[in-house]
Design a protein around this motif. Structure first.
Motif, PDB file in Angstrom:
ATOM      1  N   MET A   1      57.998  30.598  50.970  1.00  0.00           N
ATOM      2  CA  MET A   1      56.736  30.599  51.707  1.00  0.00           C
ATOM      3  C   MET A   1      55.651  31.239  50.844  1.00  0.00           C
ATOM      4  O   MET A   1      55.868  32.279  50.238  1.00  0.00           O
ATOM      5  N   ARG A   2      54.479  30.615  50.806  1.00  0.00           N
ATOM      6  CA  ARG A   2      53.381  31.140  49.996  1.00  0.00           C
ATOM      7  C   ARG A   2      52.791  32.385  50.643  1.00  0.00           C
ATOM      8  O   ARG A   2      52.650  32.453  51.858  1.00  0.00           O
ATOM      9  N   ARG A   3      52.458  33.364  49.808  1.00  0.00           N
ATOM     10  CA  ARG A   3      51.847  34.598  50.292  1.00  0.00           C
ATOM     11  C   ARG A   3      50.386  34.621  49.865  1.00  0.00           C
ATOM     12  O   ARG A   3      50.054  34.188  48.762  1.00  0.00           O
ATOM     13  N   PHE A   4      49.540  35.106  50.724  1.00  0.00           N
ATOM     14  CA  PHE A   4      48.115  35.209  50.434  1.00  0.00           C
ATOM     15  C   PHE A   4      47.680  36.656  50.635  1.00  0.00           C
ATOM     16  O   PHE A   4      48.345  37.412  51.342  1.00  0.00           O
ATOM     17  N   ALA A   6      46.039  39.871  52.218  1.00  0.00           N
ATOM     18  CA  ALA A   6      46.008  40.219  53.645  1.00  0.00           C
ATOM     19  C   ALA A   6      44.760  39.721  54.378  1.00  0.00           C
ATOM     20  O   ALA A   6      44.880  39.203  55.493  1.00  0.00           O
ATOM     21  N   GLU A   9      45.256  36.034  55.121  1.00  0.00           N
ATOM     22  CA  GLU A   9      46.277  35.844  56.164  1.00  0.00           C
ATOM     23  C   GLU A   9      45.733  36.226  57.540  1.00  0.00           C
ATOM     24  O   GLU A   9      46.009  35.551  58.532  1.00  0.00           O
TER      25      GLU A   9
END
Length: 199
Positions: A1-4, A6, A9
């Protein structure tokens, strides 16, 4: 899963709370907002923050900045006519026609027994009280969408007001301008035939 980061998000999570906005669309909106200048982004945020100043008219329940909305205060409106709508935004649509000059009442939804939305969960008791208090009302116009819940609500209200000295009507239904008979459903075509008028 891609993280962005905070903040992205958080923006995506907030945007997905809007109707019809899924995670991908919310992410696209978040990136579009980041492309705005700081000034435009600040104005955008301020306009959203301003929505918390909106309340509901104590008489018709339309969204307004004042305790009583401009339509309810307008003495030129026909107080004999009361148009019942599901949501406040429906009033703007009806007002744009410039064909109705009476007053309004916002139910706050439509009946949906399967979803647990009963008369008490929308403003049907408030509507009854308004009819009790305002004896000048001679016609109640039911301006609800002709879907299952709207039809259920209109049928319920028609029966509820049957013993009152008030005429209950509903919006006419029929063919829209530019419609092709070949692609028109039977219910709409049937209503158009029943509601025909002299040419």
């Amino acid at each position: 899963m891609r993280r962005f980061p905070a903040p992205i998000e958080a923006a995506v999570a907030a945007l997905t709370r809007l109707p019809g906005v899924g995670p991908k669309t919310a992410l696209r909106y978040a990136y579009a907002l980041m492309r705005l200048s700081r000034h435009d982004l600040a104005r955008f945020a301020e306009s959203i923050r301003g929505l918390d100043q909106i309340g509901r008219c104590t008489r018709c329940h339309m969204h307004t900045e004042a305790e009583i909305c401009d339509i309810c205060l307008n003495v030129k409106r026909d107080e004999r006519l009361l148009c019942v709508v599901a949501e406040s935004r429906d009033i703007a649509t009806l007002e744009a026609t410039n064909a109705y000059h009476g007053r309004y009442f916002v139910l706050g939804g439509t009946l949906s027994p399967l979803d647990g939305i009963t008369p008490e969960k929308i403003r049907i008791p408030n509507l009854e009280k308004r009819l009790d208090d305002e004896t000048t009302i001679s016609e109640v116009i039911l301006a609800l969408s002709p879907d299952v819940d709207g039809e259920t609500t209109m049928m319920y209200l028609s029966r509820l007001f049957a013993d009152r000295d008030v005429k209950v009507t509903r919006l006419a239904r029929g063919l829209p301008m530019g419609a092709d008979l070949e692609y028109t459903d039977e219910v709409t075509l049937g209503d158009a035939l029943l509601g025909r008028r002299e040419a």
